[in-house]
Design an enzyme around this catalytic site. Sequence first.
Site, PDB file in Angstrom:
ATOM      1  CE  LYS A  34       6.368  -2.101   2.184  1.00 16.01           C
ATOM      2  NZ  LYS A  34       4.974  -2.601   1.892  1.00 16.01           N
ATOM      3  CB  SER A 111       4.518  -1.272  -1.593  1.00 22.49           C
ATOM      4  OG  SER A 111       3.924  -1.711  -0.435  1.00 22.49           O
ATOM      5  CB  SER A 135       2.391  -4.473  -0.572  1.00 20.56           C
ATOM      6  OG  SER A 135       1.992  -3.487  -1.221  1.00 20.56           O
TER       7      SER A 135
END
Lengths: 394, 394
Positions: A34, A111, A135
Amino acid sequence: MSPYDPAHAFVPYPEVPVSDAGTGPLSGLCFGVKDLFDVAGYPTGGGNPIVLARSGIKSRTAPTVQRLLDAGARFVGKTVTDELAFSMTGNNVHFGAPLNGAAPSRIAGGSSSGSASAVSHQLCDFALGTDTGGSVRAPANHCGLYGLRPTHGRISLEGALHLAPSLDTCGWFARDVQTFARVADVLLGPDFAPLPDQVRLLRPTDVWALSAPEAVAALAPALQAIEGLLGDAMPVEARLDSFEAMYWAFRYVQGREAWMTDGPLLERYAPPLGAAVQQRLNWSRTVTDEQFAHATAFRLRFRTHLAALLGHNGVMVIPTMHDIAPLRTDTEEAVEDYRNRSTESLCMAGLSGFPQLSMPLASRDGAPLGLSLLGPAGSDRGLVALAERIAASL
Amino acid sequence: MSPYDPAHAFVPYPEVPVSDAGTGPLSGLCFGVKDLFDVAGYPTGGGNPIVLARSGIKSRTAPTVQRLLDAGARFVGKTVTDELAFSMTGNNVHFGAPLNGAAPSRIAGGSSSGSASAVSHQLCDFALGTDTGGSVRAPANHCGLYGLRPTHGRISLEGALHLAPSLDTCGWFARDVQTFARVADVLLGPDFAPLPDQVRLLRPTDVWALSAPEAVAALAPALQAIEGLLGDAMPVEARLDSFEAMYWAFRYVQGREAWMTDGPLLERYAPPLGAAVQQRLNWSRTVTDEQFAHATAFRLRFRTHLAALLGHNGVMVIPTMHDIAPLRTDTEEAVEDYRNRSTESLCMAGLSGFPQLSMPLASRDGAPLGLSLLGPAGSDRGLVALAERIAASL
């Protein structure tokens, strides 16, 4: 990075050589990271163009990423994150909306959107994400993946952008439990509060009542199989005061900390943000000292409450989200409603700091649904071991 | 980069040392560079996050920037550009809207928004921009600056991102004509088609008729002063067929070339774009071979027409834009209307490739208004010399 990325899962940074150990427990596996974590040779964009511009090229790799490299895993690229990690939709107005490989008409969730997207499209074997309010768990649910929100503080977030530090955790995704467990061995090591062989399964009826009836029905066979394996689940109530009280305690803590994290950036650069993120940060700014203090006190009470409920051997089994992912074509309001509703149960792990593992054990309307195990602090590896047993029994 | 950037004019890249010659004709001056040009040590963002991500750190500096460094000017940072340079509003949905130092309630204009903003806020002495359809002239008008769209091809755009190569030019901004002329000496050198001492001033009545009556009235004293200095302007008609025909020829050429430039990026990465830019590129994609061929033929006719009108000594004096800048609070539709209307006259320099210099010689309602000199190909330095004489006479 994958030379062709049909999922729009990766941020298209120029590929630079990232050295790995070559052999080790993760050799043969490749992974995405990420874009909140520093990887030497890459910038760290955090899903925002001004953050990306300010980043420069990082000279150090975040220790958690380095641990994976040292274990022989191969880094294949940085994955798209929702803006400032402050969303669960997987729709970044600057970097796009990574596709959901398990349910293409539905949002990937966020996310950690790109990480879940990449794994669900088989563009890598596993991928690192973060989970502050859901997330990792939301995209795991939506994309049909295993995903862990670990015990708070257990996996280092050094060298990663924060959102709300007292809630932020580092998790990961994999398609199968075997791969998931290999990564768990490397990132978690042995539990400091191991679960006993015989766990006490808990089914919080109030949490299950939050879910859509169709989702409950779809999850029933998986629940039954788990009960067949581990013994009947004891019905309990998990909430403290009310889900609304839990929701607001979570929101106030997250909001205040998010503003402490991102307020200086916003005040200095006034970066244009996606509307929903902007609105959330505008609200975050208004959280008062008193609200934060009350929320923190509530949080401690909730942690005590949940610790008592779980003891050393209790494992809650709950729906990860209250339903399957929203459609990509749903209105922003509908997606926001979905987020708010799911936060009522997602906030349990956040407020307590306890680990929650989502397993892709059901589906409805052709879209995945996750079933979660939530255990006491430090039982993370034990939860993964349970998932291995469950998967083997199905 | 300026440590404090109240105008949001600069992209906040980490500052890296950029070597300059120290002494030379531009020593003592500092400058900004539109974030389309490569500067070694920096990425080139082009006003789009995916372009920025793909950029990596550039190892070479664009020759035009290098020329300024070699002349002793000091680089202070990269300035915000409208997304893919395909806008004239100065409102980038990813990087923000640099402020207008001359009229804070009005848009700075674009696409060289940050460059005009930085100069108008005295954050640097001059700044490089590019002008395809008005991207130097519009912000020069709006921010009360001198700004040149040079003869097409005269100043190198090597090492810069393109929009529509047969229309793209490299220009710059300064607050005063003396600074402007110093940069002209370095970037232009001597004219290859020098204007004679006695120029023939032309006042195209059809172009003036495009302007708002209030703008015409506000520009009248400056026009009168110029006539006092250079002799009465001869009334002529500048348009070929119609302004509408010119507008569409320009749009078709720009659209087709913009799609050739940016289509591959869009098709591969589907980057989220600002709504207006997205709409424009969607339209660009639809331009047919036939429309492009007709537009190209028209363009050659227009160039011949304008060359005949100007001869070797003709200089047109025209309003740079049809009015002062729109307000920041105007609707997107109002700003788009403004753009379309102003393109009717802005397209003359684009279609012909001839130089146009905007001079900040008037204002109305407290906002600047530019008056332009448009001369034959290769007369750029001569236009700047005329501007020096005009400024001295006022």
